[in-house]
Design a protein around this motif. Sequence first.
Motif, mmCIF file in Angstrom:
data_model
loop_
_atom_site.group_PDB
_atom_site.id
_atom_site.type_symbol
_atom_site.label_atom_id
_atom_site.label_comp_id
_atom_site.label_asym_id
_atom_site.label_seq_id
_atom_site.Cartn_x
_atom_site.Cartn_y
_atom_site.Cartn_z
ATOM 1 N N UNK A 1 62.708 56.352 2.139
ATOM 2 C CA UNK A 1 62.485 56.973 3.345
ATOM 3 C C UNK A 1 63.038 56.219 4.506
ATOM 4 N N UNK A 2 64.053 56.742 5.122
ATOM 5 C CA UNK A 2 64.768 55.728 6.049
ATOM 6 C C UNK A 2 64.713 56.447 7.537
ATOM 7 N N UNK A 3 63.614 57.261 7.734
ATOM 8 C CA UNK A 3 63.695 57.925 9.330
ATOM 9 C C UNK A 3 62.993 56.938 10.134
ATOM 10 N N UNK A 4 62.116 56.112 9.577
ATOM 11 C CA UNK A 4 61.468 55.151 10.684
ATOM 12 C C UNK A 4 62.506 54.241 10.817
ATOM 13 N N UNK A 5 63.540 53.908 9.920
ATOM 14 C CA UNK A 5 64.262 52.930 10.484
ATOM 15 C C UNK A 5 65.513 53.337 11.301
ATOM 16 N N UNK A 6 65.710 54.477 11.137
ATOM 17 C CA UNK A 6 66.773 55.103 11.988
ATOM 18 C C UNK A 6 66.195 55.109 13.617
ATOM 19 N N UNK A 7 64.663 55.618 13.570
ATOM 20 C CA UNK A 7 63.894 55.699 14.890
ATOM 21 C C UNK A 7 63.953 54.230 15.494
ATOM 22 N N UNK A 8 63.726 53.155 14.965
ATOM 23 C CA UNK A 8 63.695 51.737 15.287
ATOM 24 C C UNK A 8 65.246 51.269 15.794
ATOM 25 N N UNK A 9 66.027 51.733 15.122
ATOM 26 C CA UNK A 9 67.587 51.360 15.562
ATOM 27 C C UNK A 9 67.886 52.089 16.959
ATOM 28 N N UNK A 10 67.522 53.503 17.237
ATOM 29 C CA UNK A 10 67.745 54.177 18.151
ATOM 30 C C UNK A 10 66.925 53.536 19.492
ATOM 31 N N UNK A 11 65.797 53.254 19.111
ATOM 32 C CA UNK A 11 64.707 52.705 20.284
ATOM 33 C C UNK A 11 65.230 51.451 20.946
ATOM 34 N N UNK A 12 65.572 50.695 20.080
ATOM 35 C CA UNK A 12 66.067 49.357 20.316
ATOM 36 C C UNK A 12 67.418 49.300 20.955
ATOM 37 N N UNK A 13 68.314 50.329 20.600
ATOM 38 C CA UNK A 13 69.462 50.489 21.463
ATOM 39 C C UNK A 13 69.282 50.921 22.752
ATOM 40 N N UNK A 14 68.318 51.803 23.044
ATOM 41 C CA UNK A 14 67.929 52.489 24.311
ATOM 42 C C UNK A 14 67.400 51.335 25.044
#
Length: 433
Positions: free
Chosen positions: A68-81
Motif C-alpha cells: 500500500x503506497x497511498x500514505x507514502x504518496x500523501x507524505x511526499x505531496x505534503x512535504x513538497x507543499x
Amino acid sequence: MERIIEEIREDLSRRIAVAADRLADRTLAEDPAYAALLGRAELRERIHHTLRQAVEGLLRTSRGLPVELAEARAVGALRAEQGLPLTSLLRTHRRGGRLLWQSLTEAVTAHDRAALPRLLPGATALWDVLDQMTDAMTESYRRTESAHGDRDRERRAALLDVLLDGGDGPSATAAEVSAAGVPAAGAAAAQLGLPERGRFTVVVLAGDASGIRAAPTTAAGPGAASAPRVLWRIRTDGEIGLVELGHHPLESVRELLAPLGVRAGVGPVVTAPAEVARAHRLAALALRTAPESEGPRTALLDERLPAALVAAQAELAGRLRQVVLGPVLALPAQDRRTLLTTLGTWLACRGSTTDAAQRLYCHRNTVSNRLRRLEQLTGRSLSDPRQVVELALAHSAVLQRVEAEPATRPAAPDPRAARTPGGTVRRSPRRPA
C-alpha cells in the motif's frame, strides 16, 4: 517471514517506538529544515507511522499482495507543499529503514537467536518495500513541486502583467495584488522584489525573436552579477523584459541585448512601478522605429524620437509619405530605391555629401545629382532646415511602412546594388579620388 514477525510482534512494536524517538531527536538536531517545519511530537508520530507501514508492507509482500503506497504518496505531496527539501525527506526515510532492520534483528535475536537465519531472506524483501515507498514518495513530491512551480510562474506572470499593462490588465489580478489600499502596481512590484522607487525601463523584443533568450529571469554571461536585473514575460507576440537598472546607465541595456542578435525596442527610464506601463508602451513604439532591413539592433526611444513620432501616428505618417515623397514613390522601383537610399544615407551622414558618397561607393557628384533630382521631384530644398525635417520624417515613414507591409515591398535587388550608382554592381568598389 510472516510467522517470525507474528512471534516477535509485541517486542518489535516496542522497539519501533524507541527507534522513532531516536530518529526524531536526531533529525531535529541535525536538519534545520525539519526543525523549522515540525515539532517533535508530530515528527515522531509520522516516523512511527511510516515504520509500521513498512512492516505491514513486508507482511503483504510475504502473502503475495501489493504494498500500500497511498500514505507514502500523501507524505511526499505534503512535504513538497510545505517546502521541505527532498534531500531531507529521503535522508530521514533511509535512516528509518536502517533502524527498522536493526529493530527486526534485535527482536528476533532476543526471541530466538537460532531463528536469525530465517530472517535473512526477509532483508531483500524489506529493502524492496522501502524502495517502493521511497519511489512513490519521491514521484509525488516532484509532481507536486512541479505543479507548485507552475503556479508560481503563472502568478509571477500575472504580477508582471499588472506592471506592464497598468490598469488594462485583468481586473481580478489587479484586485488580488492590491491590499489595504496599496496601488496594484506597488503591490505587484513588492511581491516581485522590486523597490518602491528606483530606475526602471522596459525592453520589447521583436515577435520573431521569441524563445531565443537563454536566461529566464536575469542577464546571463560574463559579468551577469553586475548587469541590470531583467524580469522576462513571454507573450504570443514576443518577449517583454522589465529592467531594474539600479545605477546602470540606460545604454547598458544595449550591451545586455547585443549577444542575442535580435531587434529590440527600449523605453525611457521611469522611477516608479506605476510608470512601467508607460515605459512598456514607449518601448513597443521604439521597436517600430528599428527597421528589420537594417539588421539586428536595439532602438532606444530617446535616440529615435522623430521616427517614434511617425510610428505613433499611422494616418499622419501616410499623409506625410504621400505629400512629401509622393513623386519619388511613383517612380519605377529601381529609381525609387536609388533616390530613397541616397536620401537615407545623406541624412545618416548628417548632410555630408562626401561621406554619403563613400558609403554608397560612388562619386560625390553622383550623390549631388541624385539629391538635386529629389529636390526637384519633391519641391523641398535640402538647404532649408524645416524642409529637411519633413524629408527625414517622410523617409522614416517610408521605411516603417516597408517593414509593416512586406507583401507590398518591391522585389529586393542584390544587396550590393543599393550601394552603387545606378544600381550597378561592382566587384571591387572603388572610392572617389
